[in-house]
Design a protein around this motif. Sequence first.
Motif, PDB file in Angstrom:
ATOM      1  N   THR A 267     -11.188   7.672 -21.456  1.00  0.00           N
ATOM      2  CA  THR A 267     -11.293   8.480 -22.671  1.00  0.00           C
ATOM      3  C   THR A 267      -9.916   9.057 -22.996  1.00  0.00           C
ATOM      4  OG1 THR A 267     -11.738  10.540 -21.501  1.00  0.00           O
ATOM      5  CG2 THR A 267     -13.638   9.122 -21.993  1.00  0.00           C
ATOM      6  N   PRO A 268      -9.714   9.520 -24.217  1.00  0.00           N
ATOM      7  CA  PRO A 268      -8.429  10.161 -24.529  1.00  0.00           C
ATOM      8  C   PRO A 268      -8.106  11.315 -23.590  1.00  0.00           C
ATOM      9  CG  PRO A 268      -9.600   9.666 -26.550  1.00  0.00           C
ATOM     10  CD  PRO A 268     -10.554   9.349 -25.425  1.00  0.00           C
ATOM     11  N   ALA A 269      -9.088  12.126 -23.237  1.00  0.00           N
ATOM     12  CA  ALA A 269      -8.815  13.256 -22.347  1.00  0.00           C
ATOM     13  C   ALA A 269      -8.391  12.774 -20.966  1.00  0.00           C
ATOM     14  CB  ALA A 269     -10.063  14.139 -22.234  1.00  0.00           C
ATOM     15  N   GLN A 270      -9.045  11.739 -20.461  1.00  0.00           N
ATOM     16  CA  GLN A 270      -8.670  11.204 -19.150  1.00  0.00           C
ATOM     17  C   GLN A 270      -7.254  10.618 -19.183  1.00  0.00           C
ATOM     18  OE1 GLN A 270     -11.982   8.513 -18.812  1.00  0.00           O
ATOM     19  NE2 GLN A 270     -13.146   9.895 -17.465  1.00  0.00           N
ATOM     20  N   PHE A 271      -6.942   9.856 -20.226  1.00  0.00           N
ATOM     21  CA  PHE A 271      -5.607   9.262 -20.337  1.00  0.00           C
ATOM     22  C   PHE A 271      -4.548  10.345 -20.506  1.00  0.00           C
ATOM     23  CE2 PHE A 271      -2.505   6.615 -22.961  1.00  0.00           C
ATOM     24  CZ  PHE A 271      -1.963   5.998 -21.847  1.00  0.00           C
ATOM     25  N   ASN A 272      -4.848  11.351 -21.300  1.00  0.00           N
ATOM     26  CA  ASN A 272      -3.888  12.436 -21.508  1.00  0.00           C
ATOM     27  C   ASN A 272      -3.623  13.218 -20.230  1.00  0.00           C
ATOM     28  OD1 ASN A 272      -3.569  11.832 -24.200  1.00  0.00           O
ATOM     29  ND2 ASN A 272      -5.089  13.321 -24.908  1.00  0.00           N
ATOM     30  N   GLY A 273      -4.521  13.093 -19.256  1.00  0.00           N
ATOM     31  CA  GLY A 273      -4.332  13.807 -18.002  1.00  0.00           C
ATOM     32  C   GLY A 273      -3.099  13.361 -17.233  1.00  0.00           C
ATOM     33  N   PHE A 274      -2.610  12.150 -17.518  1.00  0.00           N
ATOM     34  CA  PHE A 274      -1.412  11.680 -16.799  1.00  0.00           C
ATOM     35  C   PHE A 274      -0.411  10.976 -17.713  1.00  0.00           C
ATOM     36  CE2 PHE A 274      -4.608   8.302 -16.532  1.00  0.00           C
ATOM     37  CZ  PHE A 274      -3.894   7.173 -16.895  1.00  0.00           C
ATOM     38  N   ARG A 275      -0.738  10.798 -18.998  1.00  0.00           N
ATOM     39  CA  ARG A 275       0.127  10.016 -19.866  1.00  0.00           C
ATOM     40  C   ARG A 275       1.548  10.565 -19.940  1.00  0.00           C
ATOM     41  NH1 ARG A 275       0.271   9.254 -26.392  1.00  0.00           N
ATOM     42  NH2 ARG A 275       1.630   7.421 -26.390  1.00  0.00           N
ATOM     43  N   ALA A 276       1.690  11.873 -20.063  1.00  0.00           N
ATOM     44  CA  ALA A 276       3.029  12.452 -20.206  1.00  0.00           C
ATOM     45  C   ALA A 276       3.888  12.196 -18.977  1.00  0.00           C
ATOM     46  CB  ALA A 276       2.918  13.956 -20.468  1.00  0.00           C
TER      47      ALA A 276
ATOM     48  N   ASN B 133       0.799  -1.225   0.000  1.00  0.00           N
ATOM     49  CA  ASN B 133       0.000   0.000   0.000  1.00  0.00           C
ATOM     50  C   ASN B 133       0.831   1.274   0.000  1.00  0.00           C
ATOM     51  OD1 ASN B 133      -2.393  -1.465   0.010  1.00  0.00           O
ATOM     52  ND2 ASN B 133      -2.463  -1.585   2.238  1.00  0.00           N
ATOM     53  N   THR B 134       2.148   1.119  -0.013  1.00  0.00           N
ATOM     54  CA  THR B 134       3.016   2.298  -0.124  1.00  0.00           C
ATOM     55  C   THR B 134       3.640   2.424  -1.517  1.00  0.00           C
ATOM     56  OG1 THR B 134       4.993   1.109   0.642  1.00  0.00           O
ATOM     57  CG2 THR B 134       3.605   2.158   2.329  1.00  0.00           C
ATOM     58  N   LEU B 135       3.260   1.550  -2.426  1.00  0.00           N
ATOM     59  CA  LEU B 135       3.924   1.496  -3.735  1.00  0.00           C
ATOM     60  C   LEU B 135       3.207   2.289  -4.814  1.00  0.00           C
ATOM     61  CD1 LEU B 135       4.909  -2.297  -3.806  1.00  0.00           C
ATOM     62  CD2 LEU B 135       6.293  -0.335  -3.098  1.00  0.00           C
ATOM     63  N   GLN B 136       2.152   2.995  -4.464  1.00  0.00           N
ATOM     64  CA  GLN B 136       1.413   3.786  -5.435  1.00  0.00           C
ATOM     65  C   GLN B 136       1.832   5.254  -5.300  1.00  0.00           C
ATOM     66  OE1 GLN B 136      -0.467   1.663  -3.140  1.00  0.00           O
ATOM     67  NE2 GLN B 136       0.115   0.104  -4.632  1.00  0.00           N
ATOM     68  N   HIS B 137       2.484   5.764  -6.318  1.00  0.00           N
ATOM     69  CA  HIS B 137       2.980   7.141  -6.280  1.00  0.00           C
ATOM     70  C   HIS B 137       2.560   7.876  -7.550  1.00  0.00           C
ATOM     71  CE1 HIS B 137       5.373   6.083  -2.795  1.00  0.00           C
ATOM     72  NE2 HIS B 137       5.850   5.034  -3.464  1.00  0.00           N
ATOM     73  N   PRO B 138       1.299   8.292  -7.642  1.00  0.00           N
ATOM     74  CA  PRO B 138       0.877   9.058  -8.815  1.00  0.00           C
ATOM     75  C   PRO B 138       1.747  10.302  -8.994  1.00  0.00           C
ATOM     76  CG  PRO B 138      -1.014   8.419  -7.477  1.00  0.00           C
ATOM     77  CD  PRO B 138       0.210   8.102  -6.671  1.00  0.00           C
ATOM     78  N   LEU B 139       1.982  10.652 -10.238  1.00  0.00           N
ATOM     79  CA  LEU B 139       2.846  11.793 -10.546  1.00  0.00           C
ATOM     80  C   LEU B 139       2.057  13.038 -10.934  1.00  0.00           C
ATOM     81  CD1 LEU B 139       5.571   9.901 -12.617  1.00  0.00           C
ATOM     82  CD2 LEU B 139       5.624  10.517 -10.193  1.00  0.00           C
ATOM     83  N   THR B 140       0.748  12.904 -11.008  1.00  0.00           N
ATOM     84  CA  THR B 140      -0.090  14.041 -11.375  1.00  0.00           C
ATOM     85  C   THR B 140      -1.284  14.102 -10.427  1.00  0.00           C
ATOM     86  OG1 THR B 140      -1.630  12.887 -12.854  1.00  0.00           O
ATOM     87  CG2 THR B 140       0.502  13.561 -13.795  1.00  0.00           C
ATOM     88  N   GLU B 141      -2.098  15.120 -10.613  1.00  0.00           N
ATOM     89  CA  GLU B 141      -3.348  15.248  -9.859  1.00  0.00           C
ATOM     90  C   GLU B 141      -4.521  14.629 -10.621  1.00  0.00           C
ATOM     91  OE1 GLU B 141      -3.573  16.450  -6.769  1.00  0.00           O
ATOM     92  OE2 GLU B 141      -1.382  16.651  -6.791  1.00  0.00           O
TER      93      GLU B 141
ATOM     94  N   ASP C  25      -7.691   9.810 -12.614  1.00  0.00           N
ATOM     95  CA  ASP C  25      -7.650   8.456 -13.179  1.00  0.00           C
ATOM     96  C   ASP C  25      -6.278   7.797 -13.063  1.00  0.00           C
ATOM     97  OD1 ASP C  25     -10.400   8.212 -14.531  1.00  0.00           O
ATOM     98  OD2 ASP C  25      -9.669  10.139 -15.267  1.00  0.00           O
ATOM     99  N   GLU C  26      -5.275   8.546 -12.654  1.00  0.00           N
ATOM    100  CA  GLU C  26      -3.934   7.968 -12.631  1.00  0.00           C
ATOM    101  C   GLU C  26      -3.803   6.879 -11.573  1.00  0.00           C
ATOM    102  OE1 GLU C  26       0.823   9.112 -12.452  1.00  0.00           O
ATOM    103  OE2 GLU C  26      -0.663  10.634 -11.911  1.00  0.00           O
ATOM    104  N   MET C  27      -4.422   7.050 -10.424  1.00  0.00           N
ATOM    105  CA  MET C  27      -4.323   6.047  -9.367  1.00  0.00           C
ATOM    106  C   MET C  27      -4.885   4.708  -9.836  1.00  0.00           C
ATOM    107  SD  MET C  27      -3.164   5.629  -6.316  1.00  0.00           S
ATOM    108  CE  MET C  27      -3.388   4.912  -4.681  1.00  0.00           C
ATOM    109  N   GLY C  28      -6.022   4.748 -10.525  1.00  0.00           N
ATOM    110  CA  GLY C  28      -6.597   3.507 -11.038  1.00  0.00           C
ATOM    111  C   GLY C  28      -5.697   2.845 -12.065  1.00  0.00           C
ATOM    112  N   PHE C  29      -5.061   3.647 -12.914  1.00  0.00           N
ATOM    113  CA  PHE C  29      -4.145   3.122 -13.914  1.00  0.00           C
ATOM    114  C   PHE C  29      -2.941   2.468 -13.245  1.00  0.00           C
ATOM    115  CE2 PHE C  29      -0.546   3.535 -16.825  1.00  0.00           C
ATOM    116  CZ  PHE C  29      -1.072   3.035 -18.016  1.00  0.00           C
ATOM    117  N   LEU C  30      -2.420   3.127 -12.225  1.00  0.00           N
ATOM    118  CA  LEU C  30      -1.237   2.622 -11.527  1.00  0.00           C
ATOM    119  C   LEU C  30      -1.547   1.332 -10.775  1.00  0.00           C
ATOM    120  CD1 LEU C  30       1.718   3.220 -10.874  1.00  0.00           C
ATOM    121  CD2 LEU C  30       0.952   4.692  -9.018  1.00  0.00           C
ATOM    122  N   VAL C  31      -2.652   1.314 -10.035  1.00  0.00           N
ATOM    123  CA  VAL C  31      -3.026   0.114  -9.279  1.00  0.00           C
ATOM    124  C   VAL C  31      -3.326  -1.039 -10.226  1.00  0.00           C
ATOM    125  CG1 VAL C  31      -4.784  -0.890  -7.767  1.00  0.00           C
ATOM    126  CG2 VAL C  31      -3.825   1.362  -7.235  1.00  0.00           C
TER     127      VAL C  31
END
Length: 281
Positions: free
Chosen positions: A109-118, A36-44, A47-53
């Motif tokens: 969606t593309p907009a959601q993915f683009n929110g953290f893809r970079a 539970n300490t291994l999730q470190h999203p890089l953006t706000e 959707d990034e947390m769900g992608f990471l988990v």
Amino acid sequence: MNHGTSALDEPVDDDLTRPFPGASPYDTYVHASVLNTLQHPLTEAPDEMGFLVTTQVMELWFTLIVHEWRTAKVAFAKDDPDAAMDALTRSRRALTALNGAWAPIAALTPAQFNGFRAAFGQASGFQSAMYRHLEFLLGDKSSGLLRAHRGDPAVHEALGETYREPSLYDEVLAHLHRQGLPVPRHVLERDVTLPYTSDPGVVDTWRHVYAGPRHHPHLALGEVLTDIAELVTRWRFEHVLVVRRAMGAKPGSAGSAGLAWLERRAARPVFPELWEVRGDV
């Protein structure tokens, strides 16, 4: 007003409320506090947390599937089909769970993915060493994809062992040969570092199996391998759909061709003769 125990509260055994002397036995065994300490999203981006988990959960399923296939390989090499079938059956359940793991990110969606893809830069799923172990165990060997891990000596050496060893399917065919089935000699002696390709002689081998008794153990083996092949193929195509929905045909990270590369990989057959033989039965 009664400030005591609510009527809805269930009585709790004293043993369950006694303080642990340190970490709980559950955490000592499962290491949940580490996970539970291994999730470190890089953006706000929400959707990034769900992608990471989701990605991390898939890595754990890869680890289990690789473990089960290695167990099955050893059992086939020892001509212990019962132990091998047990491991393959467990891996089938794990593959079903792996496929279900796409759900949290399947509708990005593309907009959601683009929110953290970079934020993840050059990171890409094809860099997963554990997934590469899985592919190599299926017989989909690649010296180039092995070479990509040279920068991490421990990972490269471990993956190199899987690359140099017979695949799960190689061990299946060797086992069938020792059981008296007509597996061609050139298949048994092939260079196992090359990608496995369909062989007409192996189609004949499976034809003997599928033309035989309905409840023969070799038929059950063929069917569990077909289940595994189908689940792997479904996972690959689900990956294609997730990427197509989130980013279309844009180039992938780390320089891959993105969707086009995934589509080519998804089209590669798993245990090809088990599919070809069905037209002959």
